[in-house]
Design a protein around this motif. Structure first.
Motif, mmCIF file in Angstrom:
data_model
loop_
_atom_site.group_PDB
_atom_site.id
_atom_site.type_symbol
_atom_site.label_atom_id
_atom_site.label_comp_id
_atom_site.label_asym_id
_atom_site.label_seq_id
_atom_site.Cartn_x
_atom_site.Cartn_y
_atom_site.Cartn_z
ATOM 1 N N ASP A 17 13.928 28.108 21.590
ATOM 2 C CA ASP A 17 15.281 28.090 21.025
ATOM 3 C C ASP A 17 16.281 27.558 22.050
ATOM 4 O OD1 ASP A 17 16.117 30.254 22.646
ATOM 5 O OD2 ASP A 17 15.638 31.712 21.099
ATOM 6 N N GLN A 18 17.480 27.284 21.579
ATOM 7 C CA GLN A 18 18.506 26.661 22.414
ATOM 8 C C GLN A 18 18.863 27.521 23.625
ATOM 9 O OE1 GLN A 18 19.733 23.475 21.822
ATOM 10 N NE2 GLN A 18 20.504 23.737 23.903
ATOM 11 N N CYS A 55 14.483 28.040 15.860
ATOM 12 C CA CYS A 55 14.625 29.491 15.974
ATOM 13 C C CYS A 55 13.363 30.147 15.442
ATOM 14 C CB CYS A 55 15.854 29.992 15.225
ATOM 15 S SG CYS A 55 15.787 29.706 13.468
ATOM 16 N N ARG A 56 13.087 31.329 15.916
ATOM 17 C CA ARG A 56 11.888 32.054 15.503
ATOM 18 C C ARG A 56 12.187 32.967 14.326
ATOM 19 N NH1 ARG A 56 11.876 32.245 20.871
ATOM 20 N NH2 ARG A 56 10.300 31.011 21.885
#
Length: 80
Positions: A17-18, A55-56
């Protein structure tokens, strides 16, 4: 957060993710040689599409089939 832990989590889920990517970028000056190599390898996996930026989802929302496909692809990842 540790680079090795982040690397393994990204490979297992196929996603980074970011916030994790931002952490890598902001702490790269503190990395050991091994951590630098690990971060570079993660970057290559991003370039190759093995790991995606996203994203998870919670584990309950991940279909079992996608996990089976991922584990079937593991031997191929080692060849990269």
């Amino acid at each position: 957060m540790l680079v090795g832990t982040l690397f393994l989590e990204a490979l297992i889920t196929g996603i980074i993710d970011q916030a994790e990517l931002d952490w890598l970028a902001s702490h790269q000056s503190d990395f050991s040689r091994l951590e630098e190599t690990t971060a570079l390898r993660l970057g290559r996996f991003l370039d190759q599409g093995v790991v995606q930026l996203g994203c998870r989802l919670p584990c309950s929302q991940v279909p079992l089939l996608s996990l089976v496909v991922f584990y079937a692809a593991l031997p191929n990842i080692q060849e990269l």
